[in-house]
Motif scaffolding. Structure first.
Motif, PDB file in Angstrom:
ATOM      1  N   VAL A  77       9.121  91.263  -6.527  1.00  0.00           N
ATOM      2  CA  VAL A  77      10.172  90.649  -6.578  1.00  0.00           C
ATOM      3  C   VAL A  77      10.566  89.585  -5.621  1.00  0.00           C
ATOM      4  N   ALA A  78      10.142  89.742  -4.423  1.00  0.00           N
ATOM      5  CA  ALA A  78      10.204  88.653  -3.429  1.00  0.00           C
ATOM      6  C   ALA A  78       9.412  87.609  -3.614  1.00  0.00           C
ATOM      7  N   ALA A  79       8.264  87.629  -4.146  1.00  0.00           N
ATOM      8  CA  ALA A  79       7.377  86.744  -4.494  1.00  0.00           C
ATOM      9  C   ALA A  79       8.006  85.930  -5.841  1.00  0.00           C
ATOM     10  N   GLU A  80       8.676  86.672  -6.762  1.00  0.00           N
ATOM     11  CA  GLU A  80       9.242  85.882  -7.831  1.00  0.00           C
ATOM     12  C   GLU A  80      10.424  85.061  -7.320  1.00  0.00           C
ATOM     13  N   LEU A  81      11.166  85.520  -6.384  1.00  0.00           N
ATOM     14  CA  LEU A  81      12.226  84.693  -5.844  1.00  0.00           C
ATOM     15  C   LEU A  81      11.880  83.749  -5.203  1.00  0.00           C
ATOM     16  N   GLU A  82      10.835  83.862  -4.511  1.00  0.00           N
ATOM     17  CA  GLU A  82      10.244  82.671  -3.558  1.00  0.00           C
ATOM     18  C   GLU A  82      10.082  81.482  -4.384  1.00  0.00           C
ATOM     19  N   ARG A  83       9.719  81.339  -5.769  1.00  0.00           N
ATOM     20  CA  ARG A  83       9.610  80.590  -6.761  1.00  0.00           C
ATOM     21  C   ARG A  83      10.739  79.685  -7.219  1.00  0.00           C
ATOM     22  N   LEU A  84      12.148  80.261  -6.771  1.00  0.00           N
ATOM     23  CA  LEU A  84      13.063  79.750  -7.042  1.00  0.00           C
ATOM     24  C   LEU A  84      13.183  78.417  -6.236  1.00  0.00           C
ATOM     25  N   SER A  85      13.948  77.116  -6.930  1.00  0.00           N
ATOM     26  CA  SER A  85      14.047  75.968  -6.252  1.00  0.00           C
ATOM     27  C   SER A  85      14.709  75.935  -4.830  1.00  0.00           C
ATOM     28  N   ASP A  86      14.381  74.765  -4.198  1.00  0.00           N
ATOM     29  CA  ASP A  86      14.785  74.700  -2.737  1.00  0.00           C
ATOM     30  C   ASP A  86      16.500  74.750  -2.561  1.00  0.00           C
ATOM     31  N   ARG A  87      16.971  74.747  -3.822  1.00  0.00           N
ATOM     32  CA  ARG A  87      18.600  75.026  -3.629  1.00  0.00           C
ATOM     33  C   ARG A  87      18.944  76.329  -3.302  1.00  0.00           C
ATOM     34  N   PHE A  88      18.016  77.320  -3.510  1.00  0.00           N
ATOM     35  CA  PHE A  88      18.430  78.868  -3.176  1.00  0.00           C
ATOM     36  C   PHE A  88      17.722  79.386  -1.854  1.00  0.00           C
ATOM     37  N   THR A  89      18.732  80.262  -1.019  1.00  0.00           N
ATOM     38  CA  THR A  89      18.194  80.941   0.053  1.00  0.00           C
ATOM     39  C   THR A  89      18.094  82.317  -0.365  1.00  0.00           C
ATOM     40  N   VAL A  90      16.928  83.068  -0.018  1.00  0.00           N
ATOM     41  CA  VAL A  90      16.805  84.405  -0.195  1.00  0.00           C
ATOM     42  C   VAL A  90      16.743  85.273   1.020  1.00  0.00           C
ATOM     43  N   PHE A  91      17.530  86.257   1.271  1.00  0.00           N
ATOM     44  CA  PHE A  91      17.367  87.124   2.391  1.00  0.00           C
ATOM     45  C   PHE A  91      16.768  88.582   1.883  1.00  0.00           C
ATOM     46  N   ASN A  92      15.765  88.828   2.625  1.00  0.00           N
ATOM     47  CA  ASN A  92      15.119  90.232   2.199  1.00  0.00           C
ATOM     48  C   ASN A  92      15.456  91.225   3.036  1.00  0.00           C
ATOM     49  N   ASN A  93      15.806  92.408   2.422  1.00  0.00           N
ATOM     50  CA  ASN A  93      15.885  93.726   3.293  1.00  0.00           C
ATOM     51  C   ASN A  93      17.102  93.426   4.361  1.00  0.00           C
ATOM     52  N   VAL A  94      18.248  93.279   3.556  1.00  0.00           N
ATOM     53  CA  VAL A  94      19.382  93.177   4.450  1.00  0.00           C
ATOM     54  C   VAL A  94      20.219  94.690   4.410  1.00  0.00           C
ATOM     55  N   ASN A  95      20.429  95.056   5.500  1.00  0.00           N
ATOM     56  CA  ASN A  95      21.304  96.293   5.836  1.00  0.00           C
ATOM     57  C   ASN A  95      22.799  96.158   5.611  1.00  0.00           C
ATOM     58  N   THR A  96      23.514  96.985   5.037  1.00  0.00           N
ATOM     59  CA  THR A  96      24.761  97.069   5.143  1.00  0.00           C
ATOM     60  C   THR A  96      25.256  98.322   5.784  1.00  0.00           C
ATOM     61  N   ARG A  97      26.632  98.656   5.889  1.00  0.00           N
ATOM     62  CA  ARG A  97      27.060  99.948   6.461  1.00  0.00           C
ATOM     63  C   ARG A  97      26.871 100.942   5.629  1.00  0.00           C
ATOM     64  N   ARG A  98      26.573 100.438   4.241  1.00  0.00           N
ATOM     65  CA  ARG A  98      26.290 101.586   3.365  1.00  0.00           C
ATOM     66  C   ARG A  98      24.944 101.664   2.637  1.00  0.00           C
ATOM     67  N   GLY A  99      24.105 101.079   3.589  1.00  0.00           N
ATOM     68  CA  GLY A  99      22.741 101.268   3.066  1.00  0.00           C
ATOM     69  C   GLY A  99      21.815  99.713   3.092  1.00  0.00           C
ATOM     70  N   ASN A 100      20.731  99.778   2.558  1.00  0.00           N
ATOM     71  CA  ASN A 100      19.948  98.687   2.698  1.00  0.00           C
ATOM     72  C   ASN A 100      20.068  97.811   1.158  1.00  0.00           C
ATOM     73  N   LEU A 101      20.075  96.539   1.138  1.00  0.00           N
ATOM     74  CA  LEU A 101      19.885  95.757  -0.213  1.00  0.00           C
ATOM     75  C   LEU A 101      18.596  95.226  -0.037  1.00  0.00           C
ATOM     76  N   ASP A 102      17.866  95.328  -1.248  1.00  0.00           N
ATOM     77  CA  ASP A 102      16.418  94.699  -1.052  1.00  0.00           C
ATOM     78  C   ASP A 102      16.332  93.207  -0.990  1.00  0.00           C
ATOM     79  N   HIS A 103      17.207  92.569  -1.579  1.00  0.00           N
ATOM     80  CA  HIS A 103      17.152  91.268  -1.618  1.00  0.00           C
ATOM     81  C   HIS A 103      18.476  90.792  -1.899  1.00  0.00           C
ATOM     82  N   VAL A 104      19.146  89.511  -1.102  1.00  0.00           N
ATOM     83  CA  VAL A 104      20.347  88.828  -1.592  1.00  0.00           C
ATOM     84  C   VAL A 104      19.950  87.216  -1.602  1.00  0.00           C
ATOM     85  N   VAL A 105      20.374  86.519  -2.776  1.00  0.00           N
ATOM     86  CA  VAL A 105      19.989  85.305  -2.781  1.00  0.00           C
ATOM     87  C   VAL A 105      21.416  84.569  -3.135  1.00  0.00           C
TER      88      VAL A 105
END
Length: 263
Positions: free
Chosen positions: A97-125
């Motif tokens: 999924v991260a490899a696919e998100l990397e193909r988004l245009s440079d208008r987008f920013t991707v954060f992989n593996n983001v921890n919140t107080r309720r657990g981990n999010l795989d990706h945030v865009v």
């Protein structure tokens, strides 16, 4: 090409390693315990030369007990191995999924593996089409929804409330972003991605979560109808907020990479 921060699959990979350590400690502990008891019984039998009936009966009981312990921990090890492989497959799916998100245009920013107080999010865009929390489910088979809005796989309802838990984490990252941006003029779109499964869960059947296949993901994110548009100021504010949220996690800081410039 999108700007990328964080290591994809890092959380799942660390969980896989943690389960392997449990397996190793379990095997080591059982072997040590059985060896200790076997040594004690053998020494006692040699001392009495097998003439003590109670000790002989105890030795027989020990043999039966050792067999039961072996079978009990074999089942536990099977469970650990299944859990380890599940985490490992999850990490592989997150990398896809991260490899696919990397193909988004440079208008987008991707954060992989983001921890919140309720657990981990795989990706945030974050980008002009919105703010997306993304979870990878590297499952196989047919994915549908129950009447309560939870997932089924090959017609069988999941034993865990995956949708509810994911929504909780998505709302937490939104609350954290609101606190850091001092603005609530945005919403978060929760998306579950299935790299290998066939999805028949129309939007709305899994509560506020949308389920998509991997080959639908980029089109989904780039289509403004699925989320609220964000202006440049809002995008910049959310990116700064996500850097702040990620910066609270030591593991994320260690895996953060420099932004990848557009080709």
């Amino acid at each position: 090409m999108a700007k990328i921060f964080g290591g994809a699959g890092a959380h799942a990979a660390s969980q896989s390693v943690a389960v392997f350590k449990k397996m190793f400690l379990t095997v080591t502990g059982v072997i040590a315990l059985l060896a200790l008891l076997e040594g004690f019984v053998s020494a006692a039998l040699l001392t009495t030369r097998g003439k003590s009936l109670p000790l002989t009966l105890f030795a027989a009981a020990f043999a039966a007990g050792a067999l039961w312990i072996g079978r009990f921990y074999a089942r536990r090890l099977d469970k650990y191995e299944s859990e380890r492989m599940s985490w490992r497959m999850g990490a592989i799916g997150e990398c896809e999924v991260a490899a696919e998100l990397e193909r988004l245009s440079d208008r987008f920013t991707v954060f992989n593996n983001v921890n919140t107080r309720r657990g981990n999010l795989d990706h945030v865009v974050v980008g002009p089409t919105g703010f997306f929390a993304i979870e990878t489910k590297n499952w196989k088979g047919l994915i549908t929804a129950t009447s309560e809005g939870e997932l089924t796989r090959n017609g069988r309802a999941s034993t865990a409330p995956h949708v509810r838990r994911f929504l909780s984490r998505a709302m937490m990252v939104r609350e954290q972003a609101i606190a850091l941006t001092h603005s609530d003029d945005f919403r978060v779109r929760a998306v579950m991605v299935f790299p290998k499964a066939y999805v028949e869960a129309p939007y709305g059947t899994t509560r506020q979560v949308h389920c998509v296949r991997l080959n639908q993901l980029r089109d989904y994110i780039e289509d403004p109808k699925f989320s609220a548009k964000l202006n440049d100021s809002q995008v910049d504010g959310l990116i700064r907020a996500l850097h702040g949220i990620a910066g609270m996690d030591i593991d994320f800081a260690e895996t953060t990479t420099a932004p990848i410039e557009a080709a």
